[in-house]
Scaffold this active site. Structure first.
Site, short mmCIF file in Angstrom:
data_model
loop_
_atom_site.label_atom_id
_atom_site.label_comp_id
_atom_site.label_asym_id
_atom_site.label_seq_id
_atom_site.Cartn_x
_atom_site.Cartn_y
_atom_site.Cartn_z
N CYS A 97 -6.05 1.76 6.08
CA CYS A 97 -6.65 0.48 6.47
C CYS A 97 -6.02 0.03 7.80
CB CYS A 97 -6.41 -0.56 5.38
SG CYS A 97 -4.68 -1.12 5.28
N GLU A 143 1.09 3.83 1.82
CA GLU A 143 1.62 4.21 3.13
C GLU A 143 2.82 3.35 3.51
OE1 GLU A 143 -1.58 3.52 2.29
OE2 GLU A 143 -2.94 4.19 3.87
N CYS A 190 -2.13 -0.45 7.55
CA CYS A 190 -1.39 0.82 7.41
C CYS A 190 -1.49 1.65 8.68
CB CYS A 190 -1.90 1.59 6.20
SG CYS A 190 -1.50 0.74 4.64
N HIS A 248 0.86 -1.18 0.00
CA HIS A 248 0.00 0.00 0.00
C HIS A 248 0.90 1.23 0.00
CE1 HIS A 248 -3.80 -2.02 1.91
NE2 HIS A 248 -3.28 -2.73 0.91
#
Length: 154
Positions: free
Chosen positions: A88, A60, A91, A58
Site C-alpha cells: 500500500c 511489511e 508500506c 502491516h
C-alpha cells in the site's frame, strides 16, 4: 532416502506465505513479509493490525522494524523484501525510506496497491529511492489466501 522436494530449502516467498497463513489463523488479513540479506532471513512477519490495535502494523512495516532492530540501523541497504501482496502507499514509502534494494511481491492490489497500481509511488519524481520491483512471485497462492479469507469474513 528423502526426496528432492522434501530437502529443498524454503524460498523467501514460501516463508512469507507461511506468515500470511499464520496471520489468517489469527483473524488478520493474510499478508506475510520476509526480509533477506546475503541469503539469510533477518526478519519475518505477518499482519498484526488487530493484535496490536495499530493501523500501521502491516506485515511489511513489522518486518522492517524487526530488521532494523536486528541490524542496528534505520536503513536496510542490501536487503530484499518479499511480501505476499503489493504494498500500500504507507508500506511502499517505508520500503523507500528503509532503502530496501529489491521488492518481490505476490498478488497485485488494484484497489490499495501503490507500486504497480494506484499512485505508483516509485514512478514519482519526488521518490528518492526506488527498489528494483518484481511482481507476481507466488501470485496464485497469495491471491488464493486473500480470496478465501475475505470469502469467509464477509
Amino acid at each position: 532416502m528423502a526426496s528432492a522436494l522434501s530437502t529443498r530449502a524454503a524460498s523467501p516467498m514460501d516463508v512469507a506465505l507461511e506468515e500470511a497463513r499464520a496471520a489468517a489463523a489469527r483473524g488478520e488479513v493474510p499478508v506475510g513479509a520476509v526480509i533477506v540479506r546475503d541469503g539469510a532471513v533477518i526478519a519475518r512477519a505477518g499482519n498484526r493490525t488487530l493484535a496490536d490495535a495499530d493501523p500501521t502494523a502491516h506485515a511489511e512495516i513489522v518486518a522492517i522494524r524487526a530488521a532494523c532492530r536486528a541490524l542496528g540501523s534505520e536503513r536496510l541497504p542490501g536487503c530484499d523484501l518479499y511480501v505476499t501482496l503489493e504494498p500500500c502507499p504507507m508500506c511502499a514509502a517505508a520500503i523507500s525510506f528503509a532503502r530496501i534494494r529489491r521488492l518481490y511481491f505476490g498478488a497485485a492490489d488494484p484497489k490499495g496497491g501503490a507500486v504497480e497500481s494506484g499512485v505508483r509511488l516509485y514512478a514519482q519524481p519526488t521518490c528518492h529511492h526506488r527498489p528494483d520491483v518484481y511482481g507476481g512471485i507466488g501470485e496464485s497462492e497469495a491471491a488464493s489466501l486473500l480470496r478465501d479469507f475475505f470469502r469467509t469474513h464477509r
